[in-house]
Design a protein around this motif. Structure first.
Motif, PDB file in Angstrom:
ATOM      1  N   PRO A  15      -0.599   9.165  -6.029  1.00 26.29           N
ATOM      2  CA  PRO A  15       0.112   8.289  -5.083  1.00 26.29           C
ATOM      3  C   PRO A  15      -0.561   8.332  -3.714  1.00 26.29           C
ATOM      4  O   PRO A  15      -1.067   9.375  -3.278  1.00 26.29           O
ATOM      5  N   LEU A  16      -0.557   7.198  -3.035  1.00 26.46           N
ATOM      6  CA  LEU A  16      -1.230   7.087  -1.740  1.00 26.46           C
ATOM      7  C   LEU A  16      -0.262   6.572  -0.683  1.00 26.46           C
ATOM      8  O   LEU A  16       0.485   5.612  -0.912  1.00 26.46           O
ATOM      9  N   ALA A  17      -0.296   7.213   0.471  1.00 27.05           N
ATOM     10  CA  ALA A  17       0.442   6.734   1.653  1.00 27.05           C
ATOM     11  C   ALA A  17      -0.560   6.428   2.756  1.00 27.05           C
ATOM     12  O   ALA A  17      -1.583   7.101   2.903  1.00 27.05           O
ATOM     13  N   ILE A  18      -0.246   5.395   3.528  1.00 28.64           N
ATOM     14  CA  ILE A  18      -1.088   4.982   4.646  1.00 28.64           C
ATOM     15  C   ILE A  18      -0.326   5.224   5.947  1.00 28.64           C
ATOM     16  O   ILE A  18       0.829   4.800   6.081  1.00 28.64           O
ATOM     17  N   GLN A  51       1.584   3.417  -1.990  1.00 31.96           N
ATOM     18  CA  GLN A  51       3.012   3.412  -2.298  1.00 31.96           C
ATOM     19  C   GLN A  51       3.878   3.426  -1.039  1.00 31.96           C
ATOM     20  O   GLN A  51       5.057   3.095  -1.095  1.00 31.96           O
ATOM     21  N   ALA A  52       3.297   3.827   0.077  1.00 35.90           N
ATOM     22  CA  ALA A  52       4.051   3.881   1.338  1.00 35.90           C
ATOM     23  C   ALA A  52       3.111   3.538   2.483  1.00 35.90           C
ATOM     24  O   ALA A  52       1.930   3.899   2.463  1.00 35.90           O
ATOM     25  N   GLN A  53       3.656   2.832   3.483  1.00 35.23           N
ATOM     26  CA  GLN A  53       2.889   2.484   4.668  1.00 35.23           C
ATOM     27  C   GLN A  53       3.747   2.768   5.894  1.00 35.23           C
ATOM     28  O   GLN A  53       4.882   2.297   5.985  1.00 35.23           O
ATOM     29  N   VAL A  54       3.191   3.517   6.829  1.00 39.32           N
ATOM     30  CA  VAL A  54       3.895   3.837   8.071  1.00 39.32           C
ATOM     31  C   VAL A  54       3.006   3.422   9.235  1.00 39.32           C
ATOM     32  O   VAL A  54       1.825   3.781   9.280  1.00 39.32           O
ATOM     33  N   VAL A  55       3.565   2.678  10.162  1.00 37.27           N
ATOM     34  CA  VAL A  55       2.852   2.322  11.386  1.00 37.27           C
ATOM     35  C   VAL A  55       3.520   3.055  12.540  1.00 37.27           C
ATOM     36  O   VAL A  55       4.723   2.900  12.764  1.00 37.27           O
ATOM     37  N   VAL A  56       2.750   3.861  13.236  1.00 31.93           N
ATOM     38  CA  VAL A  56       3.274   4.620  14.367  1.00 31.93           C
ATOM     39  C   VAL A  56       3.139   3.773  15.620  1.00 31.93           C
ATOM     40  O   VAL A  56       2.030   3.389  16.009  1.00 31.93           O
ATOM     41  N   PHE A  71       7.960  11.067   0.029  1.00 31.79           N
ATOM     42  CA  PHE A  71       6.663  10.819  -0.605  1.00 31.79           C
ATOM     43  C   PHE A  71       6.221  12.057  -1.385  1.00 31.79           C
ATOM     44  O   PHE A  71       6.493  13.195  -0.985  1.00 31.79           O
ATOM     45  N   ALA A  72       5.522  11.844  -2.469  1.00 34.62           N
ATOM     46  CA  ALA A  72       5.092  12.941  -3.347  1.00 34.62           C
ATOM     47  C   ALA A  72       4.259  13.957  -2.575  1.00 34.62           C
ATOM     48  O   ALA A  72       3.262  13.581  -1.939  1.00 34.62           O
TER      49      ALA A  72
END
Length: 457
Positions: A7-10, A51-56, A97-98
């Motif tokens: 799994p990938l998060a950005i 699988q997840a995207q977060v913009v700070v 998230f994993a």
């Protein structure tokens, strides 16, 4: 488990104030090739199916929320205490998230990182030696104020910011892009140990490498072969430079794919422009977003196309404007100073000059004479004009919508048509001409005499 299965998060850092841009628009929303730089970045990242995207965010959070429209979680950094602190702000958003998943840290003002480069970072993170952190490095012609990556055979010995680097460390040409790949289980644990004991008094993201090294973990660097891929955009000048580089690549690609650009440096493409083979594009043509051009089309000089479809062997311009919804069919002709909006110009139809066609359907083989306009707006609503196949519309005609002109019909020059015209019918709508023989001669004589008297007095 392979890198592709993990799994990938950005995490995209976009909390900077962008003061050098001197704009009310958030820095990462400034467009390149008609597309906000943040959208360029997210599109490349999307190829890795995160699988997840977060913009700070910080300054301009409302603009980012509106632009993203729920496609990413917004995490807020306030106050702004450095890049390490910024990434920490995403921890809550990634709580579910994993832990064995991969996290890719990107920057919103570094929009052109290739998906292949991102993939190489993720692959290195999942290599057998299981590095704690993977850093994207580059070797610029001028190292400027970039932080340095002190490494040997791809393994990092030390990360150091320029302000904190010794002269020997500044001599190293391998620089830190700021982009990193880290396992989720490691990222926030390492960040919790970062301090602000440095020249800037900030929490540096790069310190997680040094902390992991001190723990005896391996940290690795992946080096891009294109320094422009990681170029940050912080000012209007850098924005213009990024636009030029993007356009140069796109022009080269268009010609490699079989299009002729007479003066490539004067043609401007949008991010999604589609150009067929054997298309000829003359100088000073601008493509806005949403344009598709089929094979064997000629686009003459000083034309502007946006949101338009142009079919095979059509001829556009010069000085033509195709607005959103323009649908130009095969072998149709759009001539000089012709504007078409939300209309179909049928196969082989012609609007050769000085014409406005809006909210209309023009049948195959129809001819619109110079000065023809479709009067589609009454100040409140838009109305449709339908022109049949092979109809002939005389010059300086006004077609007052809603109106239908039949197949093979003729509208005489100078007519203002407000009622339907049947197939094969002639419609002539003009005021009766009044003729006064000799009147003009008498007028001129009287005025010349009056002028002479005034001059003599």
């Amino acid at each position: 488990m392979t890198a592709q299965d993990t799994p990938l998060a950005i995490i995209v850092l976009a909390a900077g104030k962008g003061t050098r841009m001197k704009s009310d628009t958030h820095k990462v929303l400034h467009p390149i090739a008609g597309r906000p730089m943040l959208e360029h970045l997210l599109a490349n990242a999307a190829e890795l199916t995160p699988q997840a995207q977060v913009v700070v965010a910080g300054h301009g959070r409302d603009q980012l929320e509106a632009a993203l429209n729920g496609r990413a979680t917004i995490a807020v950094q306030d106050p702004q205490l450095g890049t390490g602190h910024a990434v920490q702000m995403a921890e809550k958003a990634l709580a579910e998230f994993a832990p064995d998943g991969d996290v890719l840290i990107l920057y919103g003002d570094v929009p052109f990182v290739r998906s292949a480069t991102m993939g190489a970072m993720i692959a290195r993170l999942n290599a057998p030696d299981a590095p704690a952190v993977v850093v994207l490095g580059f070797e610029p012609e001028d190292t400027l104020q970039y932080g340095r990556v002190i490494a040997s055979d791809g393994v990092i010995a030390k990360m150091v910011e320029h302000k904190d680097a010794s002269e020997a460390e500044r001599a190293c040409r391998l620089c830190n892009s700021g982009l990193m790949a880290v396992k989720a289980r490691d990222l926030f644990a390492l960040l919790s140990r970062v301090t602000n004991d440095n020249a800037q008094g900030e929490y540096y993201l790069t310190d997680i490498v040094n902390i992991a090294n001190a723990d005896g973990r391996v940290c690795a660097v992946v080096v891009t072969d294109d320094e422009h891929e990681v170029a940050g955009i912080n000012s209007r000048g850098e924005l213009a430079l990024a636009e030029r580089r993007w356009q140069d690549r796109r022009r080269a690609a268009a010609m490699a794919d079989g299009a002729t650009l007479i003066a490539p440096e004067t043609v401007w493409f949008a991010w999604d422009t589609q150009i067929g083979r054997d298309v000829v594009i003359e100088p000073n043509v601008v493509f806005g977003p949403g344009v598709t051009v089929a094979d064997h089309v000629t686009i003459h000089a000083f034309s502007h196309l946006e949101g338009a479809k142009v079919a095979s062997k059509a001829d556009i311009g010069p000085y033509a404007r195709l607005r959103p919804g323009a649908d130009i069919r095969a072998r149709a002709k759009v001539g000089n100073f012709v504007e078409i909006k939300k209309s179909v110009l049928g196969e082989g139809a012609k609007a050769n000059h000085l014409t406005y066609v809006g909210d209309a359907e023009v049948g195959a083989g129809a001819n619109l004479g110079a000065g023809t306009i479709t009067c589609n707006y009454d100040g409140y609503f838009k109305y449709k004009t339908v022109i049949g196949e092979r109809a002939f519309i005389g010059s300086n005609s006004a077609l007052i919508a809603p109106v239908r002109i039949g197949a093979d019909a003729i509208v005489a020059a100078g007519s203002a048509v407000s009622r339907d015209v049947a197939d094969g019918e002639l419609r002539l709508v003009r005021a009766e001409q009044l003729v006064k023989p000799g009147w003009a001669d008498r007028f001129h004589d009287a005025m010349k005499k009056k002028k002479a008297e005034k001059k003599g007095g």
